[in-house]
Design a protein around this motif. Structure first.
Motif, PDB file in Angstrom:
ATOM      1  N   GLY A 181       0.779  -1.248   0.000  1.00  0.00           N
ATOM      2  CA  GLY A 181       0.000   0.000   0.000  1.00  0.00           C
ATOM      3  C   GLY A 181       0.804   1.288   0.000  1.00  0.00           C
ATOM      4  O   GLY A 181       0.278   2.334  -0.342  1.00  0.00           O
ATOM      5  N   SER A 279     -12.061   6.501   9.548  1.00  0.00           N
ATOM      6  CA  SER A 279     -11.491   5.355   8.841  1.00  0.00           C
ATOM      7  C   SER A 279     -10.216   4.906   9.523  1.00  0.00           C
ATOM      8  O   SER A 279      -9.631   5.657  10.310  1.00  0.00           O
ATOM      9  CB  SER A 279     -11.160   5.734   7.398  1.00  0.00           C
ATOM     10  N   GLN A 284      -1.825   0.049   4.220  1.00  0.00           N
ATOM     11  CA  GLN A 284      -2.554  -0.490   3.064  1.00  0.00           C
ATOM     12  C   GLN A 284      -3.608   0.479   2.555  1.00  0.00           C
ATOM     13  O   GLN A 284      -3.882   0.545   1.368  1.00  0.00           O
ATOM     14  CB  GLN A 284      -3.250  -1.815   3.418  1.00  0.00           C
ATOM     15  N   ASP A 285      -4.230   1.216   3.474  1.00  0.00           N
ATOM     16  CA  ASP A 285      -5.408   2.013   3.081  1.00  0.00           C
ATOM     17  C   ASP A 285      -5.169   3.511   3.020  1.00  0.00           C
ATOM     18  O   ASP A 285      -6.066   4.256   2.624  1.00  0.00           O
ATOM     19  CB  ASP A 285      -6.553   1.759   4.081  1.00  0.00           C
ATOM     20  N   GLU A 289      -7.767   6.117   1.279  1.00  0.00           N
ATOM     21  CA  GLU A 289      -8.575   7.013   2.115  1.00  0.00           C
ATOM     22  C   GLU A 289      -8.374   8.467   1.701  1.00  0.00           C
ATOM     23  O   GLU A 289      -9.322   9.249   1.697  1.00  0.00           O
ATOM     24  CB  GLU A 289      -8.234   6.814   3.602  1.00  0.00           C
TER      25      GLU A 289
END
Ligand code: TXA
Ligand code: MG
Length: 333
Positions: A181, A279, A284-285, A289
């Motif tokens: 990510g 969130s 990874q995100d 986001e």
């Protein structure tokens, strides 16, 4: 029936047939986007100068920012560096490849200046992604590949992110969301050890521990000049990114923008109040986001950075860069 405009998408499932199709585009001097374990890359064969130029044009990338060369074997990498550096390369490669480590060494004269943006060094990595390696093999040469985003936007971790920035006329092989990510760790091999140019998917302390080489963090302007990507405005969503050091300040930062904020907190931390867009803050995100906050047209992204987050060097580095970009500051290394 409502009118549905025809949109052409070139996101292709990574079947053997589509990998062969991508390889043909590359052999014929074009670019394709490929998944890697870190982020998606915009790839071209290192010996196709027109395609290398196209990478810079499509991304809007500054001309002095060199590209990382992706290989499918250690021996292919060895051929790209000068003889004196080959043992260093083998040693690092044997420990960390395939994986998110990019090694910068003095280049062999055969490597084109178009790839290295005129530097005498070349950055190389072997991705830990079966589709990426299959494309490199099928293309028949190492592939130069920067992250497949418009310059200054967050790196893409899905095929849809690539299409949003660079599509629709680009062949994109879909490999699903990237497992790491964030981008690879970039190190320069110097006489007395390693110089960390960019923290990333391989943790700096394990890098030093496993390789047995001392590691310094690049801070001098001269070191960073060699790695121009560390200087450019980077990783920037349109929303302003701000850091909260404890949860008591978050509420104020959210109400200042009339609630039009996303809050990012690491998994396991719960907030003492309710908010619509909370969130999880993970490697990874993070970029997904950032992009989601922009899709939702939020004004601000508040990132709760406690000691645990600050100890995750690569994650915290990307948050700091986004904060600096929002203020239009030089983020430093
Ligand atoms: O994970 C990654 O590294 C992804 C995937 C696609 O492999 N690629 C990536 O590429 O992040 P890019 O171009 O977005 O970032 C490459 C970084 C830049 O900061 C660039 O300045 C630095 O590596 N770099 C490339 N060649 C270099 C060199 N010869 N010397 C120093 N730094 C170099
Ligand atoms: Mg990039």
């Amino acid at each position: 029936m409502p009118f549905v405009p025809y949109t052409c998408s070139m996101i292709l499932e990574s079947t053997a047939e589509n990998i062969a199709r991508a390889a043909t585009v590359l052999q014929e001097g074009g670019c394709v986007a490929i998944p890697t374990e870190t982020v998606y890359g915009l790839a071209a064969r290192i010996d196709r100068e027109g395609a290398i130029r196209e990478i810079f044009e499509r991304k809007g990338r500054p001309a002095d920012n060199p590209l990382i060369v992706h290989v499918a074997s250690v021996e292919d990498a060895v051929a790209l560096v000068r003889e004196e550096d080959r043992d260093h390369l083998r040693r690092l490669a044997n420990n960390f490849w395939p994986g998110p480590l990019t090694v910068v060494l003095t280049k062999d004269p055969s490597v084109s200046d178009a790839v290295t943006a005129g530097q005498h060094t070349v950055a190389i990595r072997m991705p830990d992604h079966p589709i990426a390696r299959a494309v490199i093999l099928a293309a028949g040469a190492p592939l130069a590949a920067p992250s497949a985003n418009r310059s200054g936007r967050p790196s893409p971790t899905t095929a849809a992110h690539v299409e949003a920035d660079l599509g629709p006329d680009l062949l994109i092989l879909d490999g699903g969301p990237c497992a790491v990510g964030i981008e690879s760790t970039v190190v320069r091999v110097v006489e007395d050890g390693l110089l960390l140019l960019r923290p990333g998917g391989v943790d700096a302390s394990s890098l030093s521990h496993i390789s047995g080489l001392p590691l310094q963090r690049a801070t001098a302007a001269s070191d960073l000049k060699a790695s121009p990507g560390t200087r450019y405005r980077h990783y920037a969503p349109h929303a302003e990114v701000v850091i909260a050091t404890d949860d008591s300040t978050i509420h104020g930062l959210v109400t200042e923008v009339d609630g039009r904020a996303m809050i990012l907190v690491r998994p396991g931390v719960s907030l003492p109040f309710k908010h619509a867009v909370v969130s999880s803050l993970t490697e990874q995100d993070l970029y997904a986001e950032f992009r989601r906050a922009d899709d939702l047209q939020l004004a601000r992204i508040v990132v709760l950075c406690d000691d645990v987050v600050r100890s995750r060097e690569a994650l915290y580095n990307r948050v700091l860069r986004a904060v600096a970009a929002a203020k239009d500051e030089d983020p430093g290394p």
